[in-house]
Design a protein around this motif. Sequence first.
Motif, PDB file in Angstrom:
ATOM      1  N   GLY A   1      29.661  18.850  41.873  1.00  0.00           N
ATOM      2  CA  GLY A   1      29.365  20.179  42.413  1.00  0.00           C
ATOM      3  C   GLY A   1      30.632  20.892  42.863  1.00  0.00           C
ATOM      4  N   LYS A   2      30.566  22.218  42.756  1.00  0.00           N
ATOM      5  CA  LYS A   2      31.733  23.016  43.115  1.00  0.00           C
ATOM      6  C   LYS A   2      31.266  24.289  43.837  1.00  0.00           C
ATOM      7  CE  LYS A   2      34.144  24.112  39.361  1.00  0.00           C
ATOM      8  NZ  LYS A   2      34.695  22.917  38.824  1.00  0.00           N
ATOM      9  N   TYR A   3      31.915  24.599  44.951  1.00  0.00           N
ATOM     10  CA  TYR A   3      31.640  25.867  45.637  1.00  0.00           C
ATOM     11  C   TYR A   3      32.817  26.818  45.436  1.00  0.00           C
ATOM     12  CZ  TYR A   3      28.033  23.405  48.329  1.00  0.00           C
ATOM     13  OH  TYR A   3      26.932  22.701  48.710  1.00  0.00           O
ATOM     14  N   ILE A   4      32.523  28.074  45.151  1.00  0.00           N
ATOM     15  CA  ILE A   4      33.569  29.103  45.158  1.00  0.00           C
ATOM     16  C   ILE A   4      33.106  30.158  46.165  1.00  0.00           C
ATOM     17  CG2 ILE A   4      34.945  30.721  43.766  1.00  0.00           C
ATOM     18  CD1 ILE A   4      34.159  29.052  41.289  1.00  0.00           C
ATOM     19  N   ILE A   5      33.989  30.446  47.124  1.00  0.00           N
ATOM     20  CA  ILE A   5      33.582  31.282  48.255  1.00  0.00           C
ATOM     21  C   ILE A   5      34.532  32.461  48.408  1.00  0.00           C
ATOM     22  CG2 ILE A   5      33.287  31.314  50.781  1.00  0.00           C
ATOM     23  CD1 ILE A   5      32.715  28.192  50.410  1.00  0.00           C
ATOM     24  N   GLY A   6      33.968  33.661  48.474  1.00  0.00           N
ATOM     25  CA  GLY A   6      34.798  34.854  48.651  1.00  0.00           C
ATOM     26  C   GLY A   6      34.113  36.055  48.023  1.00  0.00           C
ATOM     27  N   ASN A   7      34.894  37.005  47.528  1.00  0.00           N
ATOM     28  CA  ASN A   7      34.322  38.198  46.904  1.00  0.00           C
ATOM     29  C   ASN A   7      34.040  37.926  45.426  1.00  0.00           C
ATOM     30  OD1 ASN A   7      34.423  39.618  49.292  1.00  0.00           O
ATOM     31  ND2 ASN A   7      36.483  40.427  48.885  1.00  0.00           N
ATOM     32  N   ILE A   8      32.878  38.364  45.001  1.00  0.00           N
ATOM     33  CA  ILE A   8      32.414  38.069  43.642  1.00  0.00           C
ATOM     34  C   ILE A   8      31.975  39.384  42.985  1.00  0.00           C
ATOM     35  CG2 ILE A   8      30.550  36.918  42.355  1.00  0.00           C
ATOM     36  CD1 ILE A   8      30.725  34.755  44.670  1.00  0.00           C
ATOM     37  N   VAL A   9      32.420  39.607  41.762  1.00  0.00           N
ATOM     38  CA  VAL A   9      32.060  40.844  41.046  1.00  0.00           C
ATOM     39  C   VAL A   9      31.528  40.448  39.675  1.00  0.00           C
ATOM     40  CG1 VAL A   9      32.892  43.065  40.192  1.00  0.00           C
ATOM     41  CG2 VAL A   9      33.999  42.031  42.191  1.00  0.00           C
ATOM     42  N   HIS A  10      30.418  41.041  39.280  1.00  0.00           N
ATOM     43  CA  HIS A  10      29.919  40.819  37.913  1.00  0.00           C
ATOM     44  C   HIS A  10      29.040  41.992  37.487  1.00  0.00           C
ATOM     45  CE1 HIS A  10      25.904  38.649  39.131  1.00  0.00           C
ATOM     46  NE2 HIS A  10      26.189  39.651  39.928  1.00  0.00           N
TER      47      HIS A  10
ATOM     48  N   ILE B  19      29.099  44.230  43.422  1.00  0.00           N
ATOM     49  CA  ILE B  19      30.173  43.662  44.232  1.00  0.00           C
ATOM     50  C   ILE B  19      29.537  42.902  45.393  1.00  0.00           C
ATOM     51  CG2 ILE B  19      32.163  44.216  45.708  1.00  0.00           C
ATOM     52  CD1 ILE B  19      32.589  46.711  43.942  1.00  0.00           C
ATOM     53  N   LEU B  20      29.754  41.601  45.406  1.00  0.00           N
ATOM     54  CA  LEU B  20      29.162  40.743  46.439  1.00  0.00           C
ATOM     55  C   LEU B  20      30.294  40.258  47.343  1.00  0.00           C
ATOM     56  CD1 LEU B  20      26.990  38.666  43.923  1.00  0.00           C
ATOM     57  CD2 LEU B  20      26.132  40.448  45.472  1.00  0.00           C
ATOM     58  N   THR B  21      30.362  40.783  48.557  1.00  0.00           N
ATOM     59  CA  THR B  21      31.456  40.364  49.440  1.00  0.00           C
ATOM     60  C   THR B  21      31.029  39.134  50.243  1.00  0.00           C
ATOM     61  OG1 THR B  21      30.705  41.871  51.141  1.00  0.00           O
ATOM     62  CG2 THR B  21      32.368  42.710  49.644  1.00  0.00           C
ATOM     63  N   ASN B  22      32.025  38.281  50.498  1.00  0.00           N
ATOM     64  CA  ASN B  22      31.811  37.055  51.274  1.00  0.00           C
ATOM     65  C   ASN B  22      30.572  36.285  50.796  1.00  0.00           C
ATOM     66  OD1 ASN B  22      32.553  35.199  53.232  1.00  0.00           O
ATOM     67  ND2 ASN B  22      31.238  36.140  54.784  1.00  0.00           N
ATOM     68  N   HIS B  23      30.569  35.932  49.530  1.00  0.00           N
ATOM     69  CA  HIS B  23      29.453  35.194  48.938  1.00  0.00           C
ATOM     70  C   HIS B  23      29.892  33.782  48.536  1.00  0.00           C
ATOM     71  CE1 HIS B  23      26.644  38.446  48.967  1.00  0.00           C
ATOM     72  NE2 HIS B  23      25.801  37.817  48.153  1.00  0.00           N
ATOM     73  N   LEU B  24      28.896  33.001  48.248  1.00  0.00           N
ATOM     74  CA  LEU B  24      29.143  31.626  47.805  1.00  0.00           C
ATOM     75  C   LEU B  24      28.454  31.425  46.455  1.00  0.00           C
ATOM     76  CD1 LEU B  24      28.301  28.478  49.896  1.00  0.00           C
ATOM     77  CD2 LEU B  24      26.938  29.023  47.900  1.00  0.00           C
ATOM     78  N   ILE B  25      29.204  30.812  45.537  1.00  0.00           N
ATOM     79  CA  ILE B  25      28.584  30.399  44.270  1.00  0.00           C
ATOM     80  C   ILE B  25      28.627  28.883  44.248  1.00  0.00           C
ATOM     81  CG2 ILE B  25      29.252  30.120  41.833  1.00  0.00           C
ATOM     82  CD1 ILE B  25      29.227  32.968  41.432  1.00  0.00           C
ATOM     83  N   TYR B  26      27.484  28.268  43.903  1.00  0.00           N
ATOM     84  CA  TYR B  26      27.481  26.807  43.759  1.00  0.00           C
ATOM     85  C   TYR B  26      27.218  26.467  42.299  1.00  0.00           C
ATOM     86  CZ  TYR B  26      26.392  21.887  44.140  1.00  0.00           C
ATOM     87  OH  TYR B  26      26.400  20.529  43.964  1.00  0.00           O
ATOM     88  N   VAL B  27      28.112  25.651  41.764  1.00  0.00           N
ATOM     89  CA  VAL B  27      28.009  25.266  40.357  1.00  0.00           C
ATOM     90  C   VAL B  27      27.785  23.762  40.293  1.00  0.00           C
ATOM     91  CG1 VAL B  27      29.162  25.327  38.120  1.00  0.00           C
ATOM     92  CG2 VAL B  27      29.737  27.026  39.860  1.00  0.00           C
ATOM     93  N   ASN B  28      26.702  23.371  39.635  1.00  0.00           N
ATOM     94  CA  ASN B  28      26.424  21.946  39.450  1.00  0.00           C
ATOM     95  C   ASN B  28      26.778  21.597  38.013  1.00  0.00           C
ATOM     96  OD1 ASN B  28      25.523  19.379  39.527  1.00  0.00           O
ATOM     97  ND2 ASN B  28      23.397  19.872  40.044  1.00  0.00           N
ATOM     98  N   GLY B  29      27.859  20.868  37.813  1.00  0.00           N
ATOM     99  CA  GLY B  29      28.344  20.617  36.446  1.00  0.00           C
ATOM    100  C   GLY B  29      28.844  21.917  35.854  1.00  0.00           C
ATOM    101  N   ASN B  30      28.065  22.457  34.897  1.00  0.00           N
ATOM    102  CA  ASN B  30      28.476  23.740  34.300  1.00  0.00           C
ATOM    103  C   ASN B  30      27.526  24.881  34.657  1.00  0.00           C
ATOM    104  OD1 ASN B  30      26.303  22.849  32.808  1.00  0.00           O
ATOM    105  ND2 ASN B  30      27.195  23.312  30.813  1.00  0.00           N
ATOM    106  N   ILE B  31      26.484  24.583  35.418  1.00  0.00           N
ATOM    107  CA  ILE B  31      25.421  25.577  35.661  1.00  0.00           C
ATOM    108  C   ILE B  31      25.513  26.186  37.073  1.00  0.00           C
ATOM    109  CG2 ILE B  31      22.892  25.914  35.787  1.00  0.00           C
ATOM    110  CD1 ILE B  31      23.787  25.314  32.946  1.00  0.00           C
TER     111      ILE B  31
END
Length: 449
Positions: A2-11, A20-32
Motif C-alpha cells: 500500500g502507498k499513500y500520497i498526501i497533498g494537492n491533487i489535480v485531475h 482541484i483537491l487540496t490537502n487530500h489523500l490517495i491510497y493505492v493498493n498495488g496498482n489500484i
Amino acid sequence: MGKYIIGNIVHAVQVNKLEILTNHLIYVNGNIIERCSPFSEAEFKPQSHEEVIYLTQTQFLFPGFVDTHIHAPQYPNTGIFGESTLLDWLQKYTFPTEGRFKDISNAKDVYSKLIKRQLNNGTTTSSYYGTIHVPATIELAKLCLEQNMRGRIGRVCMEKFCPEFLNDGSIESDIQFIEEMERLDPSGAMVKPIITPRFAPSCEFSTLKGLGELAEKKKLSIQTHVSENLNEIKWVKELFKTKSYCDVYDEAGLLKKDTILAHAIHLTDDELNLIKERDCGISHCPDSNAALASGIAPVKKYLRRKVKVGLGTDVSAGCTVSVLKNARLALLMSRLLTQRESESLEIDKLNKDKSSSLTVDEALSMATLGGAQVMSMDKEIGNFEIGKKLDAQIVDIASDNSEIDIFDMSLPSNEIDRVRYYLNKWVYIGDDRNTVCVFVDGKKVVSKI
Ligand code: GUN
Ligand code: FE
C-alpha cells in the motif's frame, strides 16, 4: 504494497473540467486507487509496511500523460524536416529512417531511449506506430514492458506509395505480430497490439478491408491518419473515387468505437458527423500540424460536438515527445484560430460561445482523460477515480532548475486559486524538469527527488 500520497491533487473529471483537491489523500493498493479523500492528520494511522509520500506546497499530483499518436522509429528525426510538407517529408525523411529498423539493434537503441525520454516527461501511456518489421516492433513492446510504459503497439501495414524496402501489406505479418504480442502480455494490461494501416494511400482497398475484419475478429483497436494535408485529401479522393477521406475508412469497416484518427484537421461536416456516429476518437497533434504546415484543427468545435479528442506528439512530424508542450501548442494555436475566424467571419471577438479558443482545463484534460477516452482505456486510466490504476506524475513548480519563477507578491492567498495559478504556469512555461516523479501501474518508475 500500500502507498499513500498526501497533498494537492489535480485531475480531469470531465473533458472540460479539472478538479482541484487540496490537502487530500490517495491510497493505492498495488496498482489500484482505493481511496481519494480529504486528509486528516489526527485520523491518519498508516501501517509500518505502507509507504507515505507527502507532497510539498509547490507540488501536486497529476495523472500521467497519454500520447495518443507517436511514431517510435521516427525519433532520430526530431527537428529534422527542413522545408517539407507531409507527402515529400514522408519520402525524403521518414521512409529512409523507418527502413533502418530491419536491423533489430537500431530498434533496441532508439526505442529504449525514446521510452526513457517519454517517461521522464510524464507520459505513462502511448499509442505507438512501429514499422512494417515484426521483430523490431515486438522489440518495442518488450522495451515498454521492461521500462514500464503502458501502450498500444502497431505494426505498420503499407504496400503502396513506398520504397520496396518498406513494402509489407500482408495480413499474415499482422497475424504473426498479434500472436507474438499475445504471448508477450497475454492479459494486454500493459501492452496490446493495435491494427495500423499507415493511411489510405498506403494500402489497397482490399487490404484496408482485411484489416477491418482482423480488428473485428481479434477485438483490437485501430489507428491511422486522416485529413492531415490538403494535397493528401485531394489525392485520396482521386485514388478511391469517394466523396470524402473518411468514407474510404468507413467503407472498409475501419471506423469504430476504438479507432484513433490522427490529425483530422480539414474534416467536412459530414465527416465529423460520421466520426461522431461511429464514436471514433481524434488524436490532435498541434506540434506536427504547425511543423509540416498542415493546418489548425478546430478542436473546440470537436469538443462542442462531444467527439473524443486526445493529444498526440506525432514524433517526428512533431519535434517533441512532451505532451505538455503539445497541450501548450493546442492552446496557442486555438487562439490563433479564433483570431483568424473573427477576422474572416466578423464574429464578435468577445462572443465566448463561438470562440475556437481552448481553455487550460480542456488542454490538460485532452492530455490525460481525453487521451484515455480516445484509446478506450478510460475505465482503467486517465484520472484518479477509485478503482482505476495509478498512472501519475508529481509536478513541482519549484523543482531544481525549473524554468518557472514564482513571486510571493503575485501568489493568490486562497489554496485552490494558488494551485490553479501553478497549473497555468506549468502549462505555459513548464517542462520535464517540473515532473519530479512518475508512477506507472502503481510503481515509481522515475524519481528525481
Ligand atoms: N501520414 C502517413 N504517414 C504519416 C506519418 O508517418 N506521419 C504523419 N504525420 N502523417 C502521416
Ligand atoms: Fe503520424
